[in-house]
Write a protein that holds these residues in place. Sequence first.
Motif, PDB file in Angstrom:
ATOM      1  N   THR A  29       0.905  -1.211   0.037  1.00 17.67           N
ATOM      2  CA  THR A  29      -0.247  -0.104  -0.041  1.00 17.67           C
ATOM      3  C   THR A  29       1.004   1.283  -0.054  1.00 17.67           C
ATOM      4  N   LEU A  30       1.952   1.154   0.729  1.00 16.54           N
ATOM      5  CA  LEU A  30       2.711   2.444   1.010  1.00 16.54           C
ATOM      6  C   LEU A  30       3.575   2.656  -0.349  1.00 16.54           C
ATOM      7  N   ILE A  31       3.914   1.506  -1.109  1.00 17.13           N
ATOM      8  CA  ILE A  31       4.679   1.722  -2.311  1.00 17.13           C
ATOM      9  C   ILE A  31       3.625   2.292  -3.458  1.00 17.13           C
ATOM     10  N   MET A  32       2.490   1.795  -3.161  1.00 16.76           N
ATOM     11  CA  MET A  32       1.447   2.392  -4.364  1.00 16.76           C
ATOM     12  C   MET A  32       1.488   3.964  -4.053  1.00 16.76           C
ATOM     13  N   LEU A  33       1.300   4.158  -2.839  1.00 14.62           N
ATOM     14  CA  LEU A  33       1.113   5.797  -2.252  1.00 14.62           C
ATOM     15  C   LEU A  33       2.489   6.544  -2.804  1.00 14.62           C
ATOM     16  N   LEU A  34       3.637   5.796  -2.481  1.00 13.12           N
ATOM     17  CA  LEU A  34       4.704   6.687  -3.060  1.00 13.12           C
ATOM     18  C   LEU A  34       4.706   6.835  -4.516  1.00 13.12           C
ATOM     19  N   PHE A  35       4.311   5.789  -5.222  1.00 13.84           N
ATOM     20  CA  PHE A  35       4.424   5.994  -6.753  1.00 13.84           C
ATOM     21  C   PHE A  35       3.370   7.096  -7.013  1.00 13.84           C
ATOM     22  N   GLY A  36       2.224   7.295  -6.421  1.00 13.55           N
ATOM     23  CA  GLY A  36       1.348   8.323  -6.852  1.00 13.55           C
ATOM     24  C   GLY A  36       1.794   9.703  -6.522  1.00 13.55           C
ATOM     25  N   GLN A  37       2.493   9.683  -5.250  1.00  9.66           N
ATOM     26  CA  GLN A  37       3.092  10.920  -4.824  1.00  9.66           C
ATOM     27  C   GLN A  37       4.215  11.384  -5.848  1.00  9.66           C
ATOM     28  N   ARG A  38       5.051  10.346  -6.050  1.00  7.61           N
ATOM     29  CA  ARG A  38       6.275  10.618  -7.010  1.00  7.61           C
ATOM     30  C   ARG A  38       5.798  11.287  -8.495  1.00  7.61           C
ATOM     31  N   LEU A  39       4.501  10.463  -8.974  1.00  6.64           N
ATOM     32  CA  LEU A  39       4.050  10.958 -10.329  1.00  6.64           C
ATOM     33  C   LEU A  39       3.542  12.179 -10.271  1.00  6.64           C
ATOM     34  N   ALA A  40       2.981  12.865  -9.110  1.00  3.90           N
ATOM     35  CA  ALA A  40       2.319  13.812  -8.965  1.00  3.90           C
ATOM     36  C   ALA A  40       3.408  15.144  -8.659  1.00  3.90           C
ATOM     37  N   LYS A  41       4.722  14.461  -8.677  1.00  2.00           N
ATOM     38  CA  LYS A  41       5.712  15.423  -8.170  1.00  2.00           C
ATOM     39  C   LYS A  41       5.424  15.984  -6.916  1.00  2.00           C
ATOM     40  N   ASP A  42       5.089  15.388  -5.884  1.00  5.26           N
ATOM     41  CA  ASP A  42       4.742  15.802  -4.588  1.00  5.26           C
ATOM     42  C   ASP A  42       5.776  15.139  -3.831  1.00  5.26           C
ATOM     43  N   TYR A  43       6.990  15.726  -3.860  1.00  2.34           N
ATOM     44  CA  TYR A  43       8.224  15.091  -3.328  1.00  2.34           C
ATOM     45  C   TYR A  43       8.042  15.243  -1.568  1.00  2.34           C
ATOM     46  N   ASP A  44       7.538  16.245  -1.027  1.00  3.16           N
ATOM     47  CA  ASP A  44       7.465  16.359   0.161  1.00  3.16           C
ATOM     48  C   ASP A  44       6.400  15.127   0.777  1.00  3.16           C
ATOM     49  N   GLY A  45       5.177  14.928  -0.037  1.00  2.00           N
ATOM     50  CA  GLY A  45       4.434  14.020   0.382  1.00  2.00           C
ATOM     51  C   GLY A  45       5.083  12.381   0.302  1.00  2.00           C
ATOM     52  N   ALA A  46       5.960  12.512  -0.823  1.00  2.00           N
ATOM     53  CA  ALA A  46       6.573  11.014  -1.052  1.00  2.00           C
ATOM     54  C   ALA A  46       7.455  10.862   0.160  1.00  2.00           C
ATOM     55  N   ARG A  47       8.067  11.850   0.599  1.00  2.00           N
ATOM     56  CA  ARG A  47       9.274  11.836   1.665  1.00  2.00           C
ATOM     57  C   ARG A  47       8.363  11.243   2.987  1.00  2.00           C
ATOM     58  N   THR A  48       7.328  11.484   3.258  1.00  2.00           N
ATOM     59  CA  THR A  48       6.531  11.758   4.515  1.00  2.00           C
ATOM     60  C   THR A  48       6.198   9.999   4.305  1.00  2.00           C
ATOM     61  N   ILE A  49       6.051   9.568   3.097  1.00  2.00           N
ATOM     62  CA  ILE A  49       5.406   8.072   3.131  1.00  2.00           C
ATOM     63  C   ILE A  49       6.674   7.382   3.487  1.00  2.00           C
ATOM     64  N   VAL A  50       7.827   7.579   3.397  1.00  2.00           N
ATOM     65  CA  VAL A  50       9.045   6.948   3.710  1.00  2.00           C
ATOM     66  C   VAL A  50       9.153   6.547   4.905  1.00  2.00           C
ATOM     67  N   LEU A  51       8.728   7.596   6.123  1.00  2.00           N
ATOM     68  CA  LEU A  51       8.598   7.561   7.377  1.00  2.00           C
ATOM     69  C   LEU A  51       7.630   6.396   7.678  1.00  2.00           C
ATOM     70  N   TYR A  52       6.839   6.050   7.004  1.00  2.00           N
ATOM     71  CA  TYR A  52       5.789   4.904   7.290  1.00  2.00           C
ATOM     72  C   TYR A  52       6.224   3.518   7.051  1.00  2.00           C
ATOM     73  N   PHE A  53       7.256   3.696   5.914  1.00  2.00           N
ATOM     74  CA  PHE A  53       7.544   2.569   5.070  1.00  2.00           C
ATOM     75  C   PHE A  53       8.651   1.996   6.013  1.00  2.00           C
ATOM     76  N   ILE A  54       9.543   2.741   6.669  1.00  2.00           N
ATOM     77  CA  ILE A  54      10.551   2.072   7.497  1.00  2.00           C
ATOM     78  C   ILE A  54       9.830   1.180   8.445  1.00  2.00           C
ATOM     79  N   PRO A  55       8.885   1.216   9.437  1.00  2.00           N
ATOM     80  CA  PRO A  55       8.510   0.599  10.287  1.00  2.00           C
ATOM     81  C   PRO A  55       7.785  -0.648   9.650  1.00  2.00           C
TER      82      PRO A  55
END
Length: 127
Positions: free
Chosen positions: A92-118
């Motif tokens: 799920t987080l990878i899908m959300l990350l893909f969407g944020q990167r596609l939309a060029k929302d790099y701050d949003g993508a960076r936030t998703i990484v914080l959830y991906f680590i745990p």
Amino acid sequence: MNNIASILILIFLAITFLQSAYDKLFHWKDNIDWLKEHFSATPLRNQVPLALLNVLLLELLSGILCVVGAIELTVNSGRLYGLYGAIFSCITLIMLLFGQRLAKDYDGARTIVLYFIPAVMAVYWLN
């Protein structure tokens, strides 16, 4: 308690995804309107409702599996449902990350990484 870190991460993921699914379910139109604007310059611009439904279903599945996994780990040290919950959380987080990167929302993508680590930590510990 031998599995406290895994249980805590599963609870964290369950809260994250169940609250997010709740928001999508009960504020569907607001989410669609915002996401249509967010993805207006991407190939997903015409697929927003379907994409949101897909994410909603994955978040529900992830959250429910994490709840069941935390209970299973507490009751009998079983790891199967927690592992599946952690894996679906990562997907799920990878899908959300893909969407944020596609939309060029790099701050949003960076936030998703914080959830991906745990989530990845949970996969590692429960595997």
